[in-house]
Design a protein around this motif. Structure first.
Motif, short mmCIF file in Angstrom:
data_model
loop_
_atom_site.label_atom_id
_atom_site.label_comp_id
_atom_site.label_asym_id
_atom_site.label_seq_id
_atom_site.Cartn_x
_atom_site.Cartn_y
_atom_site.Cartn_z
N VAL A 6 5.19 -27.39 -4.16
CA VAL A 6 5.75 -26.18 -4.44
C VAL A 6 5.40 -25.91 -5.78
N ASP A 7 5.01 -24.85 -6.12
CA ASP A 7 4.47 -24.35 -7.34
C ASP A 7 5.44 -23.42 -8.01
N GLU A 8 6.26 -22.75 -7.28
CA GLU A 8 7.10 -21.31 -7.50
C GLU A 8 8.48 -21.22 -6.70
N ILE A 9 9.09 -20.78 -7.32
CA ILE A 9 10.46 -20.21 -6.46
C ILE A 9 10.72 -18.91 -6.80
N ALA A 10 11.52 -18.38 -5.84
CA ALA A 10 12.15 -17.01 -5.95
C ALA A 10 13.55 -16.88 -5.47
N LEU A 11 14.45 -15.87 -5.67
CA LEU A 11 15.72 -15.74 -4.90
C LEU A 11 15.45 -14.65 -3.99
N GLY A 12 16.10 -14.36 -2.92
CA GLY A 12 15.99 -13.47 -1.79
C GLY A 12 17.09 -13.23 -0.94
N ILE A 13 16.82 -12.26 0.05
CA ILE A 13 17.85 -12.06 1.19
C ILE A 13 17.13 -11.93 2.31
N ASP A 14 17.80 -12.81 3.38
CA ASP A 14 17.21 -12.57 4.52
C ASP A 14 18.27 -11.60 5.35
N PHE A 15 17.94 -10.45 5.40
CA PHE A 15 18.75 -9.23 5.80
C PHE A 15 18.96 -9.68 7.33
N THR A 16 19.97 -9.51 8.03
CA THR A 16 20.50 -9.62 9.41
C THR A 16 21.10 -8.59 9.95
N LEU A 17 20.91 -7.92 11.22
CA LEU A 17 21.49 -6.88 11.79
C LEU A 17 22.41 -7.83 12.58
N ARG A 18 23.57 -8.19 12.05
CA ARG A 18 24.51 -8.89 13.01
C ARG A 18 25.00 -8.58 14.39
N ASP A 19 25.22 -7.57 14.51
CA ASP A 19 25.52 -6.85 15.89
C ASP A 19 24.47 -7.10 16.79
N VAL A 20 23.46 -6.90 16.35
CA VAL A 20 22.01 -6.77 17.31
C VAL A 20 21.82 -8.23 17.64
N GLN A 21 21.80 -9.49 16.34
CA GLN A 21 21.95 -10.56 16.62
C GLN A 21 22.86 -11.21 17.71
N SER A 22 23.99 -10.75 17.52
CA SER A 22 25.24 -11.38 18.31
C SER A 22 24.64 -10.78 19.81
#
Length: 208
Positions: free
Chosen positions: A80-96
């Motif tokens: 690992v040379d670098e890190i970031a922060l982020g969001i794994d966006f999820t369409l929750r109704d679709v996923q269900s």
């Protein structure tokens, strides 16, 4: 944005997050991917997201950038040379609905701009990561706060598992899982990422 290879994501890597969604706690890493079209870097402006497919949930994560291909005996600092922060966006109704049918999650996880990430920073080492919380603010209020000391599968375990089953090369990234506190996003919400008390990125969500 720097060139990114494969995008690997880890599902249910925090026990309390698995429980808040009523899911079993996994006994081995749950890995899924996103297309490169899903990537969007925070730059202080607006990011367009789907607003007509049910609830859209944020899942804030620490992201690691892979520096080289894996081989037995390699260390985390070498991988690992670098890190970031982020969001794994999820369409929750679709996923269900997909989960009920036993279908893959790609429609819920792989849409355009579903993989948000801040600019990358030099990897400070595991000890520093274990001492530093990451936070998502929604409209200035804390929405999520996490620390990788609470993960079920640590960074090296994830690297070894992904390497064995899929392969890892320089430029690949791993979204390492989200802590508890996921929730919906509305049009106009301002989402801010903090590493400790340092602001790493911010954007305004535009649901269309």
């Amino acid at each position: 944005m720097k060139k990114i290879g494969n995008i690997y994501c880890v599902g249910r890597n925090y026990k309390l997050h698995a429980e808040e969604l009523g899911n079993d706690v996994p006994t081995k890493p749950m890995i899924f991917g996103k297309p490169t079209h899903a990537l969007a870097e925070t730059a202080g402006g607006e990011i367009v997201l789907p607003g007509t497919r049910g609830e859209l949930h944020y899942e804030t994560e620490l992201i690691i950038h892979i520096a080289r291909s894996y081989e037995p005996g390699v260390t985390l600092d070498e991988m690992v040379d670098e890190i970031a922060l982020g969001i794994d966006f999820t369409l929750r109704d679709v996923q269900s609905e997909l989960k009920k049918k036993g279908h893959p999650w790609l429609l819920a996880k792989g849409f355009k701009n579903s993989a948000i990430l801040t600019p990358f920073h030099a990897f400070p080492g595991l000890d520093e990561c274990l001492k530093t919380d990451f936070t998502l603010l929604k409209n200035g209020e804390q929405a999520q706060r996490g620390n990788i000391r609470n993960v079920i599968f640590d960074l090296m375990t994830l690297i070894q598992y992904i390497s064995e089953h899929f392969g890892l090369e320089k430029g690949d990234i791993i979204y390492t899982g989200t802590p508890e506190g996921v929730g919906p996003v509305a049009d106009g919400d301002v989402l801010t990422f903090l590493w400790g008390d340092q602001k790493w990125g911010e954007f305004t969500a535009r649901l269309r």
